[in-house]
Design a protein around this motif. Structure first.
Motif, PDB file in Angstrom:
ATOM      1  N   LEU A 163       5.158  48.540  18.921  1.00  0.00           N
ATOM      2  CA  LEU A 163       4.511  47.979  17.847  1.00  0.00           C
ATOM      3  C   LEU A 163       3.794  46.517  18.246  1.00  0.00           C
ATOM      4  O   LEU A 163       4.273  46.169  19.384  1.00  0.00           O
ATOM      5  CB  LEU A 163       6.298  47.235  17.097  1.00  0.00           C
ATOM      6  N   ASN A 164       2.644  46.953  17.834  1.00  0.00           N
ATOM      7  CA  ASN A 164       1.471  45.463  17.394  1.00  0.00           C
ATOM      8  C   ASN A 164       1.426  44.872  16.051  1.00  0.00           C
ATOM      9  O   ASN A 164       0.980  45.528  15.397  1.00  0.00           O
ATOM     10  CB  ASN A 164       0.507  46.196  18.226  1.00  0.00           C
ATOM     11  N   ARG A 165       0.876  43.674  16.088  1.00  0.00           N
ATOM     12  CA  ARG A 165       0.773  43.224  15.074  1.00  0.00           C
ATOM     13  C   ARG A 165      -0.657  42.213  15.818  1.00  0.00           C
ATOM     14  O   ARG A 165      -0.578  41.252  16.616  1.00  0.00           O
ATOM     15  CB  ARG A 165       1.877  41.987  14.539  1.00  0.00           C
ATOM     16  N   GLN A 166      -1.820  42.302  15.353  1.00  0.00           N
ATOM     17  CA  GLN A 166      -3.131  41.640  15.422  1.00  0.00           C
ATOM     18  C   GLN A 166      -2.965  40.043  14.661  1.00  0.00           C
ATOM     19  O   GLN A 166      -2.598  40.343  13.692  1.00  0.00           O
ATOM     20  CB  GLN A 166      -4.145  42.386  14.846  1.00  0.00           C
ATOM     21  N   PRO A 167      -3.584  39.185  14.791  1.00  0.00           N
ATOM     22  CA  PRO A 167      -4.156  39.261  16.725  1.00  0.00           C
ATOM     23  C   PRO A 167      -2.721  39.365  17.616  1.00  0.00           C
ATOM     24  O   PRO A 167      -2.401  38.433  17.573  1.00  0.00           O
ATOM     25  CB  PRO A 167      -5.114  37.847  16.594  1.00  0.00           C
ATOM     26  N   THR A 168      -3.040  39.946  18.675  1.00  0.00           N
ATOM     27  CA  THR A 168      -2.430  39.389  19.852  1.00  0.00           C
ATOM     28  C   THR A 168      -2.980  38.556  20.848  1.00  0.00           C
ATOM     29  O   THR A 168      -3.128  38.842  21.746  1.00  0.00           O
ATOM     30  CB  THR A 168      -2.686  41.095  20.646  1.00  0.00           C
ATOM     31  N   LEU A 169      -1.748  37.718  20.211  1.00  0.00           N
ATOM     32  CA  LEU A 169      -2.065  36.467  21.234  1.00  0.00           C
ATOM     33  C   LEU A 169      -1.508  36.350  22.717  1.00  0.00           C
ATOM     34  O   LEU A 169      -1.759  35.354  23.695  1.00  0.00           O
ATOM     35  CB  LEU A 169      -2.074  35.530  20.522  1.00  0.00           C
ATOM     36  N   HIS A 170      -0.034  36.381  22.787  1.00  0.00           N
ATOM     37  CA  HIS A 170       1.089  36.670  23.758  1.00  0.00           C
ATOM     38  C   HIS A 170       1.568  37.988  24.014  1.00  0.00           C
ATOM     39  O   HIS A 170       1.384  39.105  23.471  1.00  0.00           O
ATOM     40  CB  HIS A 170       1.727  35.766  23.957  1.00  0.00           C
ATOM     41  N   ARG A 171       1.784  38.010  25.141  1.00  0.00           N
ATOM     42  CA  ARG A 171       3.011  38.834  25.472  1.00  0.00           C
ATOM     43  C   ARG A 171       3.203  39.768  24.652  1.00  0.00           C
ATOM     44  O   ARG A 171       3.535  41.897  24.453  1.00  0.00           O
ATOM     45  CB  ARG A 171       2.744  39.092  27.072  1.00  0.00           C
ATOM     46  N   PRO A 172       4.991  39.205  23.354  1.00  0.00           N
ATOM     47  CA  PRO A 172       4.989  39.234  23.018  1.00  0.00           C
ATOM     48  C   PRO A 172       4.993  39.964  21.464  1.00  0.00           C
ATOM     49  O   PRO A 172       5.236  40.559  20.740  1.00  0.00           O
ATOM     50  CB  PRO A 172       6.066  38.422  22.364  1.00  0.00           C
ATOM     51  N   SER A 173       3.462  39.740  21.446  1.00  0.00           N
ATOM     52  CA  SER A 173       2.797  40.913  19.899  1.00  0.00           C
ATOM     53  C   SER A 173       2.604  41.867  20.647  1.00  0.00           C
ATOM     54  O   SER A 173       2.386  42.733  19.233  1.00  0.00           O
ATOM     55  CB  SER A 173       1.429  39.938  19.802  1.00  0.00           C
ATOM     56  N   ILE A 174       3.173  42.680  21.429  1.00  0.00           N
ATOM     57  CA  ILE A 174       3.448  43.896  21.982  1.00  0.00           C
ATOM     58  C   ILE A 174       4.563  44.262  22.175  1.00  0.00           C
ATOM     59  O   ILE A 174       4.795  43.863  22.927  1.00  0.00           O
ATOM     60  CB  ILE A 174       2.644  44.364  22.334  1.00  0.00           C
ATOM     61  N   MET A 175       5.540  44.734  21.642  1.00  0.00           N
ATOM     62  CA  MET A 175       6.350  45.060  22.441  1.00  0.00           C
ATOM     63  C   MET A 175       7.682  46.685  21.138  1.00  0.00           C
ATOM     64  O   MET A 175       6.777  47.506  20.408  1.00  0.00           O
ATOM     65  CB  MET A 175       7.542  43.996  21.500  1.00  0.00           C
ATOM     66  N   ALA A 176       8.322  46.886  22.528  1.00  0.00           N
ATOM     67  CA  ALA A 176       8.609  48.250  22.357  1.00  0.00           C
ATOM     68  C   ALA A 176      10.256  48.832  21.404  1.00  0.00           C
ATOM     69  O   ALA A 176      10.975  48.174  22.170  1.00  0.00           O
ATOM     70  CB  ALA A 176       8.540  48.897  23.111  1.00  0.00           C
ATOM     71  N   HIS A 177      10.094  49.381  20.136  1.00  0.00           N
ATOM     72  CA  HIS A 177      10.977  49.317  19.934  1.00  0.00           C
ATOM     73  C   HIS A 177      11.627  50.600  19.886  1.00  0.00           C
ATOM     74  O   HIS A 177      11.069  51.433  19.872  1.00  0.00           O
ATOM     75  CB  HIS A 177      11.485  48.764  18.109  1.00  0.00           C
ATOM     76  N   ARG A 178      12.728  51.031  19.305  1.00  0.00           N
ATOM     77  CA  ARG A 178      13.465  52.582  18.686  1.00  0.00           C
ATOM     78  C   ARG A 178      13.436  52.455  17.350  1.00  0.00           C
ATOM     79  O   ARG A 178      13.891  51.926  16.538  1.00  0.00           O
ATOM     80  CB  ARG A 178      15.007  52.643  19.186  1.00  0.00           C
ATOM     81  N   ALA A 179      12.691  53.789  17.782  1.00  0.00           N
ATOM     82  CA  ALA A 179      12.833  54.419  16.293  1.00  0.00           C
ATOM     83  C   ALA A 179      13.151  54.370  15.319  1.00  0.00           C
ATOM     84  O   ALA A 179      14.938  54.861  15.681  1.00  0.00           O
ATOM     85  CB  ALA A 179      11.771  55.315  16.121  1.00  0.00           C
ATOM     86  N   ARG A 180      13.947  53.873  14.229  1.00  0.00           N
ATOM     87  CA  ARG A 180      15.430  55.268  13.325  1.00  0.00           C
ATOM     88  C   ARG A 180      14.369  55.896  11.745  1.00  0.00           C
ATOM     89  O   ARG A 180      13.350  54.768  10.965  1.00  0.00           O
ATOM     90  CB  ARG A 180      15.865  53.544  12.899  1.00  0.00           C
ATOM     91  N   ILE A 181      14.518  56.384  11.836  1.00  0.00           N
ATOM     92  CA  ILE A 181      13.420  57.095  10.442  1.00  0.00           C
ATOM     93  C   ILE A 181      14.600  56.814   9.363  1.00  0.00           C
ATOM     94  O   ILE A 181      15.922  57.411   9.044  1.00  0.00           O
ATOM     95  CB  ILE A 181      13.654  58.825  10.873  1.00  0.00           C
ATOM     96  N   LEU A 182      13.727  56.759   8.130  1.00  0.00           N
ATOM     97  CA  LEU A 182      14.039  56.497   6.521  1.00  0.00           C
ATOM     98  C   LEU A 182      13.761  57.195   5.732  1.00  0.00           C
ATOM     99  O   LEU A 182      12.150  57.334   6.120  1.00  0.00           O
ATOM    100  CB  LEU A 182      14.248  54.565   6.954  1.00  0.00           C
ATOM    101  N   SER A 183      14.199  57.829   5.412  1.00  0.00           N
ATOM    102  CA  SER A 183      14.035  59.295   4.606  1.00  0.00           C
ATOM    103  C   SER A 183      13.197  58.380   2.961  1.00  0.00           C
ATOM    104  O   SER A 183      12.105  59.494   2.555  1.00  0.00           O
ATOM    105  CB  SER A 183      15.336  60.549   4.345  1.00  0.00           C
ATOM    106  N   THR A 184      13.825  57.726   2.293  1.00  0.00           N
ATOM    107  CA  THR A 184      13.169  57.705   1.478  1.00  0.00           C
ATOM    108  C   THR A 184      11.885  56.381   1.693  1.00  0.00           C
ATOM    109  O   THR A 184      11.516  55.685   0.523  1.00  0.00           O
ATOM    110  CB  THR A 184      14.537  56.572   0.828  1.00  0.00           C
TER     111      THR A 184
END
Length: 552
Positions: free
Chosen positions: A262-283
């Motif tokens: 997951l990434n939000r721009q602007p990518t200013l430091h290392r925690p701006s890109i982190m790995a998350h576990r997916a949870r599928i939400l049907s609605t």
């Protein structure tokens, strides 16, 4: 005059402020433009042309000024067509004035070459400067070197969801049907992949494509059940084609538990890109993000969008789970302080839950504990009641203690902690403590054994309330200590459990704030009026003393 120039090795230090040469980009970066059979040079080339012309004209005028007349000018310069332009078109009544005007023109063109905004009056207004070529979203770096469109990615608006884990990301089902991951078919996963192939591309969890041993692709048709059944039955059957070595690969849908970057721009430091576990939400139609990660991404929920990338190999998935995960970014690399923490309603709920005198029945106690530990597999250790008669009751501190004990990794000793709460002991006192009656010694500090002193022994919260100091983004709190003792996964699990149990408790016992609660009470209003009256009296005394005004 210029201390910064004292250490330079140049003979005349002020020469550093003047340019002898300008950089010229290669011709292939300035191609000619052909439109309607007309050839035109780019505007950037015209700026270089103006600089060259100014230099030649300046050289002409400089020779005239040095010789004192045009008779001493070399024959080469006299034969040049620019000589006529110098004598005819240069502004100025005499040679020195012409020299000054050409010098100003040269300075303007050089300024325009570096920054278009420095020279807005030039005739070549469309030419971009070096600054404009490089800066902003349309510049060389962001437009042509950094921003690339990639496959296996998604982008949408983020919305808050305190009911998912801190290291999870809620993904809409529409994205899960489009994002796929290649899984080699083996005897151990063949049955699971068969079900996905039969489901097809429009039923989750399903599959959208099959890669044969020879590399050819078979697209699963959403409305052809016979084709999908035939493909599913032959997953472990070798292909009849020649050069068919290797394994078949099924491109399955994104599923729960898959890792996503997951990434939000602007990518200013290392925690701006982190790995998350997916949870599928049907609605859902947007990404659902736990607000505890907002500080890492510098995100809010007023329309922010984020990018999600789905790794496509086992190595990249392993890096996501073990290196780039949210649990490994609990501390900011800058100074080692915590990034994630609970705020606002959860802080209020945490204080109300752990305050002295809060008790729950067996049903409510187990409801809160199971709400917090809903993701835990296996046996959950429960605590005996704090009060047995007239009926068993569990305290709010025991709810938190049960969570801490069950979050502690197996084989590890539970945490012992002595700390302070953010709420001081004076805020809990309604009256002075009563004197000792049955003997004993007084406490050394009035905060001892009060709700302002947090004491945890072997995972049990014995004294004090847990507030923002212990589960906020603050140093040396309970969550921070869990991270130091047991690692990031335990700290994130504790934070997720606290988020769920505090939210569940707020649903049981709400917290409201009305207009009446923020109005000034009568006693405070009297004190305020006295202070204002005293200030006015002091002002009159000062006026009488300094301005010689008479008392009224």
């Amino acid at each position: 005059m210029f201390p910064v120039l004292t250490n330079t090795s140049v003979k005349h230090a002020t020469d550093l402020f003047f340019m002898d040469v300008v950089t010229v980009t290669p011709p292939w970066t300035r191609p000619i433009q052909i439109k309607d059979n007309h050839i035109s040079e780019p505007a950037y080339t015209a700026t270089y042309k103006n600089i060259v012309q100014d230099c030649i004209v300046l050289r002409h005028i400089a020779e005239i000024v040095q010789t004192g007349s045009s008779e001493g000018i070399s024959k080469e310069l006299q034969a040049s067509p620019l000589y006529t332009m110098v004598s005819t078109y240069c502004r100025g009544d005499d040679d020195l004035e012409k020299l000054h005007q050409v010098w100003q023109e040269l300075q303007s063109n050089v300024d325009h070459l570096l920054d278009k905004e420095m020279n807005k009056k030039t005739s070549n207004a469309t030419a971009l400067g070096v600054k404009q070529v490089l800066e902003k979203k349309e510049g060389l770096f962001r437009m042509h070197m950094m921003g690339k469109r990639v496959n296996y990615a998604a982008r949408t608006v983020i919305t808050p969801d305190p009911n998912i884990d801190v290291d999870e990301i809620g993904v809409p089902k529409a994205f899960a049907l489009k994002l796929s991951y290649p899984v080699p078919v083996t005897p151990w996963n063949a049955e699971e992949l068969r079900k996905m192939v039969i489901n097809g591309p429009q039923v989750h969890p399903g599959a959208c494509m099959l890669q044969n041993e020879d590399g050819s692709m078979t697209k699963l048709k959403p409305h052809d059940m016979k084709q999908r059944m035939a493909v599913a039955k032959r997953l472990l059957t070798p292909s009849d084609k020649e050069n068919s070595t290797g394994l078949k690969v099924v491109y399955r849908h994104l599923c729960n538990g898959d890792i996503m970057l997951l990434n939000r721009q602007p990518t200013l430091h290392r925690p701006s890109i982190m790995a998350h576990r997916a949870r599928i939400l049907s609605t859902e139609k947007t990404f659902r993000l736990h607000y505890a990660n907002c500080k890492s991404y510098n995100a809010d929920f007023d329309g922010d969008e984020m990018n999600a990338h789905f790794p496509q190999s086992e190595i990249s998935r392993s890096e996501g789970y073990n290196l780039v995960s949210v649990a490994n970014h609990y501390l900011v690399p800058k100074d080692g302080t915590p990034l994630s923490g609970l705020i606002q309603d959860h802080v209020i709920s945490g204080v109300k839950l752990t305050v002295r005198g809060k008790f729950f029945s067996r049903t409510d106690y187990q409801h809160l504990v199971f709400q917090a530990l809903s993701q835990k597999n296996g046996y959950i250790k429960l605590m005996p009641p704090a009060i047995w008669k007239p009926k068993p009751l569990w305290s709010g501190k025991q709810v938190v203690s049960t969570i801490i004990i069950n979050i502690t990794p197996p084989g590890k000793k539970c945490i012992n902690l002595n700390s302070k709460a953010k709420i001081g002991y004076k805020d809990w006192e309604k009256r002075r403590p009563r004197p000792w009656v049955a003997g004993g010694s007084y406490f050394k500090s009035p905060s001892e054994m009060s709700e302002a002193e947090v004491i945890i022994r072997e995972g049990e919260l014995l004294c004090g309330v847990l507030d923002k100091t212990h589960y906020g983004a603050t140093t040396y709190g309970l969550v921070h200590c869990m991270n130091e003792l047991y690692g990031g996964p335990s700290a994130l699990s504790l934070l997720s459990c606290f988020s769920k149990v505090f939210g569940a408790y707020l649903q049981m016992e709400g917290f409201t704030l009305g207009v009446k609660d923020i109005l000034v009470c009568k006693s405070a209003d009297k004190k305020r009026n006295k202070v204002i009256s005293r200030i006015r009296e002091v002002r009159e005394l000062l006026e009488a003393f300094y301005v010689s005004l008479s008392f009224r």
